[in-house]
Motif scaffolding. Structure first.
Motif, mmCIF file in Angstrom:
data_model
loop_
_atom_site.group_PDB
_atom_site.id
_atom_site.type_symbol
_atom_site.label_atom_id
_atom_site.label_comp_id
_atom_site.label_asym_id
_atom_site.label_seq_id
_atom_site.Cartn_x
_atom_site.Cartn_y
_atom_site.Cartn_z
ATOM 1 N N ALA A 1 0.838 -1.200 0.000
ATOM 2 C CA ALA A 1 0.000 0.000 0.000
ATOM 3 C C ALA A 1 0.866 1.239 0.000
ATOM 4 O O ALA A 1 1.966 1.239 0.570
ATOM 5 C CB ALA A 1 -0.890 0.006 1.238
ATOM 6 N N SER B 1 -4.611 5.743 -1.795
ATOM 7 C CA SER B 1 -4.899 4.520 -2.558
ATOM 8 C C SER B 1 -4.092 4.543 -3.849
ATOM 9 O O SER B 1 -3.843 5.609 -4.428
ATOM 10 C CB SER B 1 -6.392 4.423 -2.880
ATOM 11 O OG SER B 1 -7.168 4.457 -1.688
ATOM 12 N N SER C 1 -4.515 0.449 -0.220
ATOM 13 C CA SER C 1 -4.632 1.767 0.393
ATOM 14 C C SER C 1 -4.153 1.696 1.830
ATOM 15 O O SER C 1 -4.086 0.622 2.437
ATOM 16 C CB SER C 1 -6.061 2.277 0.342
ATOM 17 O OG SER C 1 -6.916 1.431 1.103
#
Length: 799
Positions: A493, A579, A587
């Motif tokens: 992420a 994100s 995210s």
């Protein structure tokens, strides 16, 4: 015929001429050289006068001498007469005495002092000395008084042919190129003759060849040796021995001669082409021979030597021109055949080559003699060898996703045995290239599988080596490198690139950008990173801040209103969701800390602490710094003042340099104590300056004037010390002008009857060893270790 007749006449007349030269000087030389026959002042010749005229017309005497001659190497039974001295003052009586002096006088030449005859007593050698200079003198026989002045004359030694010619530089060595034309210069020799080159032919030399014909000739007078035969071949005969003769007397009969030798060597020229020893060569070679290794040698012989024998080799025809090469061996002049490309017995079993050898240096004079090169045929047979396995590719490149499952197949390598027997192949991984054992391989089919999980962010490439081994012969092994690239998947992420702390000014305006932040992602998508930023759902309607996505993939945080106050709220926390655009998207939530700070009018942050509000109203930060600086300066001044006062605190009484209290009086003897009043004069303890007056203050003038007291008379040596000290104390206590003395009086005597006893340690009856340090352990834990050390020391001393 005329030349031969002339030689015969010379041979007959030469002895007669020598005899004439030898005899005549002894008979006629003296009269002809005596000027007394013809006076020096006469202008008429000797032959033009008769005997009577000579007697009648002689007006004065003469005493002049020129030259006399004597033949060298004359060895008669009697001394040879050289000449006669005579003066016209000699009446024929014995009253005149002749004296001879100079070179060889008395030893080689002897004179009859009465007649003046000069004889040579020894054999003379012109080569040793060619002439002698002597002086003749006529004196009175009785008184030795000179009758004539000294007259100098020369006796020359006449040469005869008594020395043979000699070659001082012989024997000689010379070279000449082979195949030279007739008349080519070879060398020049030189002979010398010690005889007189001016007189006669004794030193006239003529040269001739005694040995070495018909190959060479010599010029009779210049002694230049030349070739006399064309096309002499070095390969047939390389060296010639020539004998040269030099004869004097012009080469005529009776002359003396000398000889020397000349060794003449023919030097090589390129007149011979190279020639192979055989027209066909056979070689065999294993198919697994390494590149560059020699296969065989061929040899083209050349009768020439040195540079003329050098040959270059080349392959001019054949079915293996691109497989083989040939080079020349500088030392042996062999042609070495080497392998340029790998051999394969299964593909081709034999090759036929045509090689050529050609001279490197060609002489244009002999190029018409034919081509200076030769050819030969070489046949090479390839023999079968057990070869190692061969991979289908020299390298392999495999790709695998980082989320691939364990034991999944990544790729495959293949290999085969090129031999006719075709042995089975087994595959393995060289574990030195896979220390973590992340991969496995099927030993039979070469399929590579994954053994442990992969992470592209940790290691993108893996390089391993696959080994192929023949099952029938384990020594036949091949290796191939395999590069494995780990492909990326979206498994990380995005997050802030760094921890950000934003600062918001209290006097900020609505819509003002507080901070711009950026994000990073460890993944590596093909189309690059694209981030989406948003607030938490519950923070969408945040009344204080909002966010704005920028084109450069960054995010700006903006203030919605103004009027932020540190007293109301000092810190704001703003959670932001980041994100990525991967599949599936990843995210993360990062929190931005926003601090409210006091700023200047131009937006420069000055203070972010809420404690700043407790300061009095109207005092800025600069004013506070100035006040603090003033306080520090005052403290420094106070410290300096106190320090200076301490330095000024010195004795306030004016004292002379002669004050005995500032001197050290050393005594090398020890007194007898208080009872001994003879060793020290107590009067020296008195202050000299206080005897006749008072001691003034340095700093102030006293309010109460002290009348000077009458000085005390010198105290006798027997005065009591206690009484003296009490008097001085009383005076000091009642003197308002004199402060207390800060001096220390030292009395360096103690006496025999001192109650204090001796302070010296030289005769001390006690020592450290008598002391007991056990009480140190009772002082507490801090002195426990010290007590143990002293206790140990005491025990060591006792031991």
């Amino acid at each position: 015929m005329p030349e031969r007749l002339t030689e015969m006449l010379m041979d007959v007349w030469t002895p007669l001429i020598i005899l004439w030269i030898t005899v005549l000087p002894s008979i006629y030389m003296a009269p002809l050289n005596q000027s007394e026959i013809l006076p020096s002042g006469s202008s008429m010749g000797l032959n033009g006068l008769s005997g009577e005229q000579k007697v009648l017309n002689r007006s004065k005497r003469g005493w002049v001498w020129n030259q006399m001659f004597v033949l060298e190497e004359f060895s008669g039974p009697e001394p040879i007469l050289v000449g006669r001295l005579h003066t016209d003052l000699d009446p024929g009586s014995s009253k005149i005495k002749y004296i001879l002096s100079g070179d060889g006088a008395g030893t080689i030449f002897v004179i009859n002092d009465k007649t003046g005859d000069i004889h040579a007593m020894k054999r003379l050698d012109r080569e040793e000395k060619a002439e002698y200079t002597l002086t003749a003198q006529a004196v009175d026989g009785d008184t030795n008084k000179p009758l004539e002045p000294p007259s100098e004359f020369i006796i020359k030694v006449q040469d005869i042919n008594d020395n043979a010619p000699e070659f001082l530089d012989g024997p000689y060595h010379a070279t000449v190129p082979e195949m030279s034309i007739v008349g080519t210069f070879v060398t020049k020799v030189t002979a010398t003759d010690a005889d007189d080159p001016v007189y006669g032919n004794s030193a006239k030399l003529v040269y001739s060849i005694l040995e070495g014909q018909p190959y060479f000739s010599i010029e009779p007078h210049t002694a230049i040796i030349k070739t006399a035969l064309p096309n002499m071949d070095r390969e047939a005969k390389e060296e010639y021995f020539v004998v040269i003769q030099a004869k004097d007397m012009g080469g005529h009969m009776g002359g003396l001669s000398g000889t020397t030798t000349v060794t003449i060597t023919l030097t090589d020229v390129n007149d011979n082409p190279p020639k192979f020893a055989q027209s066909l060569y056979h070689f065999s070679v294993m198919e697994d021979i390494a590149l560059g290794e020699p296969i065989g040698r061929v040899k083209a012989n050349d009768l020439d030597i040195g540079e003329n024998a050098k040959s270059s080799y080349d392959i001019i025809e054949g079915d293996g021109m691109d497989i083989f090469e040939i080079t020349s061996d500088v030392q042996t002049q062999d042609g070495i055949i080497r392998l340029r490309k790998p051999l394969d017995f299964e593909t081709k079993k034999s090759y036929t080559l045509k090689v050529e050898a050609a001279n490197v240096h060609i002489d244009p004079r002999f190029i018409s003699g034919g081509p200076f090169k030769d050819t030969a045929t070489v046949k090479i047979v390839v023999e079968d060898a057990d070869e190692p396995p061969v991979f289908s590719s020299p390298t392999y490149l495999l790709e695998v996703h980082e989320n691939a499952a364990i034991n999944s197949v990544i790729g495959q390598v293949t290999a085969h045995d090129p031999d006719v027997s075709s042995s089975p192949i087994r595959f393995s991984i060289d574990r030195h290239t896979d220390l973590e054992r992340q991969f496995n391989i099927n030993a039979d089919d070469g399929k590579i599988t994954l053994a442990t999980p992969l992470d592209r962010e940790t290691n993108t490439w893996h390089n391993i080596t696959i080994v192929a081994t023949e099952t029938r012969n384990h020594s036949q092994v091949s290796r191939v490198p395999v590069a494995i690239k780990v492909l990326d998947v979206n498994d990380n992420a995005p997050e802030f690139a760094s921890e950000h702390d934003a600062f918001l000014c209290e006097n900020g305006k609505p819509g003002q950008v507080i901070q711009t932040v950026s994000a990073i992602d460890k993944d590596d998508p093909k189309n690059g990173h694209f981030f989406l930023y948003s607030l938490l759902p519950e923070m969408v309607n945040n009344p204080n801040f909002t966010i704005k996505k920028n084109e450069d993939n960054t995010l700006s945080i903006l203030a919605k209103h103004s009027g932020f106050s540190r007293q109301k709220q000092e810190v704001y926390l703003l959670p932001i969701i980041i994100s990525d655009s991967g599949n599936p998207p990843m995210s993360s939530t990062s929190t931005l800390t926003i601090r409210v700070c006091g700023c200047s009018s131009d937006g420069v942050v000055q203070s972010c602490n809420v404690e700043a509000y407790v300061l009095p109203i109207g005092l800025s930060m600069g004013a506070l710094i100035a006040i603090l600086a003033c306080i520090i300066l005052l403290l420094v001044i106070v410290v300096l003042f106190v320090t200076l006062r301490r330095h000024k605190n010195e004795p306030l009484i004016i004292k002379d340099e002669e004050d005995v209290r500032e001197n050290i009086i050393r005594y090398d003897d020890e007194g007898g104590g208080e009872e001994d009043t003879e060793a020290f004069d107590i009067a020296t303890l008195q202050n000299p300056d206080g005897i006749n007056g008072f001691l003034p203050r340095k700093d102030i003038k006293p309010d109460l004037q002290f009348m000077p007291r009458q000085g005390l008379a010198p105290v006798p040596n027997g005065v009591d010390v206690d009484e003296f000290i009490n008097v001085r104390l009383h005076e000091a206590d009642n003197d308002p002008t004199a402060p207390p003395y800060d001096s220390i009086q030292i009395y360096g005597y103690e006496g025999r009857g001192s109650v204090a006893g001796s302070l010296s340690s030289l005769e001390s009856s006690t020592s450290d060893s008598d002391q007991n340090f056990d009480y140190l352990s009772e002082w507490g834990p801090r002195f426990k270790r010290l007590g143990e050390l002293y206790s140990v020391g005491e025990s060591d001393k006792e031991t």
